[in-house]
Design a protein around this motif. Structure first.
Motif: not given
Length: 275
Positions: A195-201, A210-215, A255-259
């Motif tokens: 349940e890890v997702v990578t988000v890039a700004l 880039r940074r990893r967060f839990l969903k 994060l999962q709730d906002i897509g």
């Protein structure tokens, strides 16, 4: 040359006549008669040469000399060369003016429109803005220092001239809003975790973080991360890259709730000023 040829022909034609006269009158021909005959012949030749020279000069007067024609041809050729050179220079100047005044501005406008269209399609409209000037506080301090130095110089000059001191009231400094403390970000999970997702700004400066967060993390963590890297939430917001949709972040949603369920790239964009 023509006169000499004619004289030669007449001499040759006169010789047979002379021989015939001599043959006929040899018994009665004396020295005096021979001298008279020779004189007549030379007189006839002189008259013929005079007539030939006059006629040839008269005929040549109607024809222009070749030297004069060559000079005129050379002068005409030089005039034509100068005229062609001037025409080429004038055409070159017209072409350069047309390129500078018409073609270049038209090409620049066309490239600018294509660039704006490309950035709007890719969602990178922040590249079209001038952005905010960094180091604004430093400029203010420099201006304040310059103002104080000018004021002190004016006061010194007033003292020297014995002028009354100007009444300067220093306005109290405006109260600056207290900066909101940015909370610490949660620890970055490992790549192998579930349940890890990578988000890039994608920042306005062009850099991508880039940074990893839990969903299951709160969506507020994205705004905290944006403030952590120097972009305040009152001036900047987040939006998806394609299609470009502003991201609605709420504290109670994950994060999962906002897509954000897969690796995602978000754009940090400047908010439009409210009227």
């Amino acid at each position: 040359m023509a006169a000499r040829g004619v004289v030669g022909i007449f001499l040759l034609s006169a010789l047979p006549l002379l021989c015939l006269e001599l043959r006929r009158g040899i018994p009665d021909l004396g020295i005096k008669d021979i001298i008279l005959l020779c004189g007549r012949i030379f007189l006839l030749l002189a008259l013929l040469t005079l007539i030939i020279s006059v006629t040839t000069s008269w005929l040549n007067s109607f024809k222009p000399s070749q030297v004069h024609l060559k000079d005129e041809e050379e002068k005409n050729g030089q005039r034509q060369k100068l005229a062609r050179k001037k025409q080429q220079e004038a055409q070159g100047e017209k072409a350069s003016r047309y390129v500078e005044n018409v073609l270049k501005p038209h090409q620049e406008m066309k490239l600018k429109k294509l660039e704006e269209r490309f950035y709007r399609m890719t969602g990178e409209t922040w590249k079209l803005s001038h952005g905010h000037k960094l180091g604004g506080d430093e400029d203010l301090t420099v201006e304040n220092d310059s103002q104080t130095s000018v004021e002190t110089a004016n006061r010194k000059a007033a003292k020297r001239r014995n002028l009354p001191k100007p009444s300067t009231k220093v306005s109290p400094p405006a109260e600056q809003p207290t900066q909101k403390e940015v909370p610490d970000l949660p620890e970055e999970p490992s790549e192998t975790a579930e349940e890890v997702v990578t988000v890039a700004l994608r920042c306005p400066s062009g850099s991508v973080l880039r940074r990893r967060f839990l969903k299951s993390c709160s969506s507020q963590v994205l705004l905290d991360w944006m403030m952590k890297i120097g972009y305040h939430t009152s001036l900047y917001g987040l939006s998806t890259s394609f299609p470009r949709i502003p991201l609605e972040v709420e504290g109670g949603c994950s994060l999962q709730d906002i897509g954000i369920t897969v690796d995602t790239i978000l754009n940090v964009e400047e908010k439009e000023p409210c009227n």
